[in-house]
Scaffold this motif. Structure first.
Motif, mmCIF file in Angstrom:
data_model
loop_
_atom_site.group_PDB
_atom_site.id
_atom_site.type_symbol
_atom_site.label_atom_id
_atom_site.label_comp_id
_atom_site.label_asym_id
_atom_site.label_seq_id
_atom_site.Cartn_x
_atom_site.Cartn_y
_atom_site.Cartn_z
ATOM 1 N N GLY A 168 0.747 -1.088 -0.054
ATOM 2 C CA GLY A 168 -0.225 -0.051 -0.065
ATOM 3 C C GLY A 168 1.159 1.317 0.172
ATOM 4 N N SER A 169 2.183 1.119 -0.275
ATOM 5 C CA SER A 169 2.890 2.375 -0.254
ATOM 6 C C SER A 169 4.202 1.930 -1.191
ATOM 7 N N LEU A 170 4.485 2.767 -2.092
ATOM 8 C CA LEU A 170 5.346 2.696 -2.992
ATOM 9 C C LEU A 170 6.705 3.171 -2.430
ATOM 10 N N PRO A 171 7.824 2.412 -2.352
ATOM 11 C CA PRO A 171 9.231 2.761 -1.976
ATOM 12 C C PRO A 171 9.836 3.486 -3.092
ATOM 13 N N ARG A 172 9.630 4.752 -2.640
ATOM 14 C CA ARG A 172 10.071 5.804 -3.791
ATOM 15 C C ARG A 172 11.539 5.848 -3.973
ATOM 16 N N TYR A 173 12.158 5.862 -2.781
ATOM 17 C CA TYR A 173 13.593 6.108 -2.773
ATOM 18 C C TYR A 173 14.331 4.828 -3.442
ATOM 19 N N PRO A 174 14.092 3.556 -3.179
ATOM 20 C CA PRO A 174 14.513 2.443 -3.714
ATOM 21 C C PRO A 174 14.309 2.558 -5.212
ATOM 22 N N LEU A 175 13.095 2.860 -5.788
ATOM 23 C CA LEU A 175 12.732 2.891 -7.139
ATOM 24 C C LEU A 175 13.417 4.108 -7.818
#
Length: 511
Positions: free
Chosen positions: A449-456
């Motif tokens: 339910g939450s995208l891992p923006r930094y790893p992406l």
């Protein structure tokens, strides 16, 4: 890369390490490195008393140690009770005692003088490691230079080699042992010095001195032994694997190996005899006395009982990775989590490159990424170090990546090979892997339910960086791989410099 360019880069790397190490020695608050007070007290005792200390019950005051660490070593708390390193082999402390006396005579700060002495030993270790790796990779100076650049820039390694401890001399002697073994043994058609009694004695002397520095010297023994065995086996195969040839090569190995081991034992014998007289015939290494004295240290059994084997595995892997790159003080000052993620991305790229290199070598595509036999030497160097680290953690909780530093040069060489491979590999092989990782992270994020923006962002940046490097090479018509690899390590050096001023000093200054 020409030899002149390689020598210039070697000078730059060693000077960059020396400057960074000197800054860490000068600015790191006093006693804020693992076990530094106990190592310092050993040096001071030798310098002032003129003899080696004896490890005794009470030398590891666990409660006092935890209190003085929590208070960041205030001036009103003495470090004198911390004497639990007195079981260590004596060579580093005998050498450092001379530095201590000279600094005391000149009225200079003895702690700073000893730290700078460690930095000097670290620079000597880099130079010896370069000579060893140049023999292992004679036609490829980027790999030795990259290995040195990583060792001289890695924040945790710089911090440890700028502190008072015997680790740095042990690393230097391990590198010297590997260098001399490689220099003696012919390989890959390259003429070397060749085996002779005096050279075996010289190697044995180095092995003995390493043994008198730290127990982790077994790494140098293992690699030197492997090089000798590999040399004998290659000669036998090259001459034709007849029974007479094998017998002759095995005899040479046993003869010169025996001379080296015998010399090493002669060098170490006085210290072993002294320990046997003090601690008992069954404890010549003083390890039983050490286990008796350091009761109160966290044990692996207690951790398993509290968190299970899963908790042990998670703690071991996470803490080892973080403390390999940078977890300062007495393991209490980590870097920002996002930096560890970026370093994990860098490590993953190097690992991907190694995998691509292995696949390419097995397929016979182009030139092999390493000379014949070199990969085995690196594997033994890294493998024996890792096994020793695992063994040490069977009893005590010592999840500290610094225990892998005896193999820092081999790890740096492997990492450099991996980065070069991933930078030169066709995009059709690297981008699909990064794309799959990107999709996996997005899928995991949607499930949570939450995208891992930094790893992406890290994965996307890695893909764009690889594509940009290939485009720049196509436009310029020049290979930029060496510059890219060394540029990565320059970034690690900048991270170490930043960490000193923004993490180490603020977090560890006395309260």
């Amino acid at each position: 890369m020409t030899n002149r360019t390689a020598r210039l880069l070697l000078l730059v790397i060693v000077l960059a390490y020396a400057g960074l190490g000197a800054l860490y020695a000068l600015r790191t608050p006093a006693w804020q490195a693992p076990d530094e007070p106990a190592h310092y007290n050993y040096v001071r005792y030798v310098a002032e008393e003129g003899r080696l200390p004896v490890l005794a019950p009470g030398d590891y005051p666990a409660a006092y140690l935890e209190e003085i660490k929590a208070r960041r070593f205030p001036a009103d708390m003495s470090i004198a009770p911390l004497r639990y390193e007195a079981h260590q082999p004596p060579l580093y402390y005998l050498l450092a005692a001379g530095v201590y006396r000279l600094a005391a005579w000149a009225g200079a700060p003895t702690l700073l003088a000893l730290r700078l002495f460690s930095v000097l030993l670290g620079a000597l270790g880099l130079l010896a490691g370069y000579r060893a790796l140049r023999l292992l990779f004679p036609a490829d100076p980027l790999i030795p230079l990259g290995a040195l650049a990583l060792a001289g820039a890695l924040p945790q390694h710089v911090a440890m080699t700028a502190a008072v401890n015997n680790d740095v001399l042990a690393e230097a002697l391990v590198a010297l042992c590997v260098w001399r073994a490689l220099a003696i043994a012919p390989r890959g058609g390259v003429a070397r010095d060749g085996w002779a009694p005096r050279r075996a004695v010289g190697l044995g002397l180095l092995l003995g001195l390493a043994f008198l520095t730290k127990m982790q010297s077994y790494v140098g023994w293992a690699v030197a032994g492997w090089v000798m065995a590999q040399d004998a086996a290659q000669d036998a195969l090259r001459d034709g694997a007849t029974r007479a040839t094998w017998r002759a090569r095995a005899g040479r190995l046993l003869r010169y190996g025996g001379i080296a081991v015998g010399t090493a034992l002669v060098v170490a014998l006085p210290w072993l005899a002294r320990n046997a007289a003090i601690y008992g015939l069954g404890d010549p290494l003083a390890m039983a006395r050490h286990d008796l004295v350091v009761r109160g240290q966290p044990t692996t059994a207690a951790l398993v009982a509290a968190e299970g084997y899963g908790g042990l595995a998670v703690s071991f892997l996470r803490t080892t990775f973080r403390s390999f790159w940078g977890q300062f003080g007495w393991m209490g000052v980590p870097l920002d989590g996002r930096l560890y993620q970026a370093l994990g991305m860098l490590t993953g790229l190097a690992g991907l490159g190694l995998l691509l290199g292995i696949v390419r070598a097995r397929r016979g595509e182009g030139t092999a990424p390493w000379p014949r036999g070199a990969a085995a030497v690196l594997a033994v160097w890294i493998g024996v170090t890792t096994l020793g680290y695992l063994w040490w953690n069977l009893r005590y909780v010592q999840h500290q990546g610094r225990y892998l530093f005896p193999a820092i040069l081999a790890l740096g060489a492997a990492g450099t090979i991996g980065l070069r491979e991933v930078f030169t590999a066709p995009l059709r092989r690297t981008l699909p892997v990064l794309g799959a990782l990107l999709l996996a992270l997005m899928g995991l994020g949607l499930w949570r339910g939450s995208l891992p923006r930094y790893p992406l962002a890290l994965v996307a940046a890695a893909g764009l960086g690889l594509a940009g490097l290939h485009l720049a090479e196509r436009v310029s018509g020049r290979r930029l791989t060496a510059a890219a690899v060394l540029g990565v390590y320059a970034g690690v050096w900048a991270l170490a410099l930043w960490a000193l001023g923004n993490v180490v000093v603020p977090a560890l200054a006395p309260l």
